[in-house]
Write an enzyme that holds these catalytic residues in place. Structure first.
Site, PDB file in Angstrom:
ATOM      1  N   CYS A   1      11.486   3.629  -2.625  1.00  0.00           N
ATOM      2  CA  CYS A   1      10.308   4.097  -1.885  1.00  0.00           C
ATOM      3  C   CYS A   1       9.719   5.354  -2.525  1.00  0.00           C
ATOM      4  O   CYS A   1      10.276   6.446  -2.402  1.00  0.00           O
ATOM      5  CB  CYS A   1      10.632   4.332  -0.425  1.00  0.00           C
ATOM      6  SG  CYS A   1       9.160   4.700   0.580  1.00  0.00           S
TER       7      CYS A   1
ATOM      8  N   CYS B   1       0.942   4.155  -1.674  1.00  0.00           N
ATOM      9  CA  CYS B   1       2.159   3.373  -1.865  1.00  0.00           C
ATOM     10  C   CYS B   1       2.678   3.635  -3.269  1.00  0.00           C
ATOM     11  O   CYS B   1       2.021   3.281  -4.253  1.00  0.00           O
ATOM     12  CB  CYS B   1       1.884   1.885  -1.655  1.00  0.00           C
ATOM     13  SG  CYS B   1       3.350   0.844  -1.838  1.00  0.00           S
TER      14      CYS B   1
END
Length: 322
Positions: A238, A88
Site C-alpha cells: 500500500c 493510489c
C-alpha cells in the site's frame, strides 16, 4: 455494444486496470473537476469496469486522462468497487508501467496529475517506479476506540493521499492464511471509528484501516495489512498507507529524513520509502515494481443483465433498505 480498451497490471500483487480508450468524454478541467463529473454522470461505468463479472473487489481502476498542465505526462482518476480514491500508490506505479508499455514514457522523471494534486514519478531503467506522493501527515495520535468483540484499540489517524487509521494491535500474525480474520477485525475497527464520530481533517471518513506488526518471516521489517474501501485487503504494501505510516514515524522521531523504510505487505512483497520534510508533514517517495498482465477490450452489452457490473454499493443499499 460498447467497448472499453484496458491494460491490466499488478504492483507487488495488487491489480490495476488502466482505461485507455472507450470511456465517455468528461469534458475540460483538471482530474478533480472530471472526477466530480465521473461520479455524478457516469458512475455505472465505474462498476462496469472494475466490479464483477469483469473485475473483482480487488481491482483498482485508473482512467487515463489528457494532462491540463504543460509539464504533466498524463492525468488519472482512480476508482474501485465502491467509489473513488484521491490517490493510489500501487495504481500510480502500475499506470507508469502501462504508459511505458504504450510507448508514451521512457525512463526518467515525469509528472502525473491526480485529483488530490500533481505528483512526481520516476521510471527507472530496471523497470522499478518511484512515486513522489502528496504531502503526508499525522492528524491525530493515540486515538482510542472501543471495538465490539475486540476491546479498546489504539492508533494514529494519518493522511497519505487517503485517510488511514494505523494500529499496532493485531489479533493474529500478519500472514495470508489469516486474511479472513484480519479483514473482519479491521472492518470492525472502521465501523467503530464511524460510530464514535472519529474522522480525518474536517470530519473526513477514515476509509483505510492499517495494521502494522513485525513481519512473521523474521526479517526484522514491519509488515502491514490494509483494509481498503469495499472490504478488499491490499495485496501490496500500500503506497498511500506506507506514506501515512512514514508520516507517523517521522512525527515520533523514529525515521530520519532520507532514511530508507522497508514496508512489507501481506504477500511478503515490499515497497521502499523515504521522505523529505514538508510544510505540514513529509514528502514521501515510494518505490515498487509493477508487471503488465493483460491487454483487453471490455464489452458492455445492454442485453446483459450484468452489463453495468455487480455493484457492491447496490448490495449495501439493498441491505440498508431491508
Amino acid at each position: 455494444m460498447r467497448t472499453v480498451d484496458v491494460i491490466d497490471s499488478h504492483t507487488a500483487g495488487e491489480p490495476t486496470r488502466v482505461v485507455v480508450a472507450g470511456f465517455p468524454d468528461l469534458g475540460d478541467g483538471d482530474p478533480a473537476t472530471r472526477l466530480r463529473r465521473f461520479r455524478q454522470d457516469f458512475d455505472p461505468w465505474r462498476s462496469a469496469i472494475v466490479c464483477e463479472p469483469r473485475g473483482s473487489d480487488t481491482v483498482v481502476g485508473a482512467l487515463l486522462l489528457p494532462p491540463t498542465e504543460p509539464d504533466a505526462v498524463a492525468g488519472v482518476i482512480f476508482f474501485n468497487n465502491v467509489g473513488y480514491l484521491g490517490m493510489c500508490g500501487h495504481g500510480t506505479i502500475g499506470l507508469v508501467r502501462t504508459l511505458q508499455a504504450m510507448g508514451r514514457l521512457v525512463p526518467g522523471a515525469h509528472r502525473l496529475q491526480t485529483p488530490v494534486g500533481t505528483v512526481g514519478v520516476e521510471l527507472h531503467a530496471d523497470g522499478r517506479v518511484s512515486v513522489d506522493n502528496v504531502e503526508s501527515y499525522r492528524h491525530a495520535t493515540n486515538v482510542v476506540v472501543d471495538v465490539p468483540g475486540h476491546g479498546r484499540v489504539q492508533g494514529d489517524v494519518a493522511w497519505g493521499g487517503n485517510w488511514f487509521f494505523i494500529t499496532g494491535q493485531t489479533p493474529l500474525p500478519l500472514l495470508l492464511r489469516h486474511q479472513r480474520e484480519l479483514t473482519a477485525y479491521t472492518h470492525a475497527v472502521g465501523e467503530a471509528l464511524r460510530a464514535a464520530g472519529i474522522g480525518g481533517a474536517e470530519g473526513a471518513d477514515i476509509d483505510h484501516i492499517e495494521i502494522n506488526a513485525p513481519a512473521a518471516d523474521g526479517s526484522g521489517v514491519l509488515a502491514n495489512f490494509v483494509l481498503c474501501p469495499g472490504l478488499a485487503y491490499d495485496r501490496s504494501p500500500c503506497g498511500t498507507g506506507t506514506s501515512a505510516k512514514m508520516a507517523c514515524l517521522a512525527a515520533d522521531g523514529k525515521l530520519a529524513e532520507g532514511e530508507t523504510w522497508i514496508q512489507q505487505g501481506i504477500l511478503g512483497t515490499r515497497f521502499e520509502g523515504r521522505y523529505r520534510r514538508g510544510v505540514r508533514g513529509i514528502l514521501p517517495r515510494i518505490t515498487g515494481q509493477a508487471h503488465i498482465t493483460a491487454k483487453a477490450q471490455l464489452c458492455i452489452d445492454d442485453a446483459d443483465p450484468f452489463a453495468w457490473g455487480i455493484d457492491a454499493q447496490d448490495d449495501a443499499q439493498d441491505d440498508a433498505s431491508r
